[in-house]
Motif scaffolding. Structure first.
Motif, short mmCIF file in Angstrom:
data_model
loop_
_atom_site.label_atom_id
_atom_site.label_comp_id
_atom_site.label_asym_id
_atom_site.label_seq_id
_atom_site.Cartn_x
_atom_site.Cartn_y
_atom_site.Cartn_z
N ILE A 189 32.59 -86.12 83.88
CA ILE A 189 33.90 -85.99 83.22
C ILE A 189 34.77 -87.21 83.51
O ILE A 189 35.43 -87.74 82.61
N LYS A 190 34.77 -87.68 84.75
CA LYS A 190 35.53 -88.88 85.10
C LYS A 190 35.04 -90.08 84.31
O LYS A 190 35.83 -90.89 83.81
N PHE A 191 33.71 -90.21 84.18
CA PHE A 191 33.15 -91.33 83.44
C PHE A 191 33.54 -91.25 81.97
O PHE A 191 33.86 -92.26 81.34
N ASN A 192 33.53 -90.06 81.40
CA ASN A 192 33.92 -89.88 80.00
C ASN A 192 35.38 -90.31 79.80
O ASN A 192 35.71 -90.98 78.81
N ARG A 193 36.24 -89.96 80.72
CA ARG A 193 37.66 -90.38 80.64
C ARG A 193 37.77 -91.91 80.73
O ARG A 193 38.54 -92.52 79.99
N PHE A 194 36.99 -92.50 81.64
CA PHE A 194 36.97 -93.96 81.79
C PHE A 194 36.56 -94.62 80.48
O PHE A 194 37.17 -95.59 80.04
N CYS A 195 35.52 -94.10 79.85
CA CYS A 195 35.04 -94.67 78.59
C CYS A 195 36.09 -94.58 77.50
O CYS A 195 36.36 -95.56 76.80
N LYS A 196 36.70 -93.42 77.35
CA LYS A 196 37.73 -93.25 76.32
C LYS A 196 38.90 -94.20 76.55
O LYS A 196 39.42 -94.79 75.61
N LYS A 197 39.29 -94.34 77.80
CA LYS A 197 40.40 -95.23 78.16
C LYS A 197 40.07 -96.69 77.82
O LYS A 197 40.95 -97.47 77.49
N TYR A 217 37.91 -97.64 75.39
CA TYR A 217 37.42 -97.71 74.00
C TYR A 217 35.91 -97.88 73.91
O TYR A 217 35.40 -98.59 73.05
N ILE A 218 35.19 -97.19 74.79
CA ILE A 218 33.73 -97.17 74.77
C ILE A 218 33.31 -95.84 74.16
O ILE A 218 33.76 -94.78 74.60
N ILE A 219 32.46 -95.89 73.14
CA ILE A 219 32.00 -94.68 72.48
C ILE A 219 31.12 -93.91 73.46
O ILE A 219 30.13 -94.43 73.96
N CYS A 220 31.49 -92.66 73.75
CA CYS A 220 30.81 -91.86 74.76
C CYS A 220 30.87 -90.39 74.38
O CYS A 220 31.89 -89.91 73.90
N GLU A 221 29.75 -89.69 74.62
CA GLU A 221 29.67 -88.26 74.32
C GLU A 221 28.94 -87.57 75.47
O GLU A 221 27.85 -87.99 75.85
N LEU A 222 29.54 -86.52 76.01
CA LEU A 222 28.87 -85.73 77.04
C LEU A 222 27.92 -84.75 76.38
O LEU A 222 28.25 -84.18 75.33
#
Length: 78
Positions: A15-23, A25-30
């Motif tokens: 979840i932390k990594f997903n937040r980092f990616c969104k912040k 602008y890296i396309i990421c999906e859990l």
């Protein structure tokens, strides 16, 4: 863009990594970890990324695989 699967030690790490990616602008999906791969927590992040992987490595990441024609190539291991 290269596709990667990042596997984590814990759900909170994913979840932390997903937040980092969104912040950043890296396309990421859990999603659940593919059956071919193993994980301690059962959740992974699928991301599209072209830069150096060292820029996104964190202590929460157990492994990163590059996805290539339904095959998984180990790119990073803790």
């Amino acid at each position: 863009m290269k596709e990667y699967i990042a596997i984590f030690f814990t759900h909170s790490g994913a979840i932390k990594f997903n937040r980092f990616c969104k912040k950043n602008y890296i396309i990421c999906e859990l999603m659940p970890v593919p059956r071919k791969l193993s994980s301690n927590c059962g959740i992974c992040a699928k991301l599209s990324y072209n830069d150096n992987l060292e820029n996104i490595i964190s202590e929460e990441i157990e492994k990163i695989y590059q996805v290539s024609d339904k095959n998984y190539i180990l790119s990073y291991e803790e």
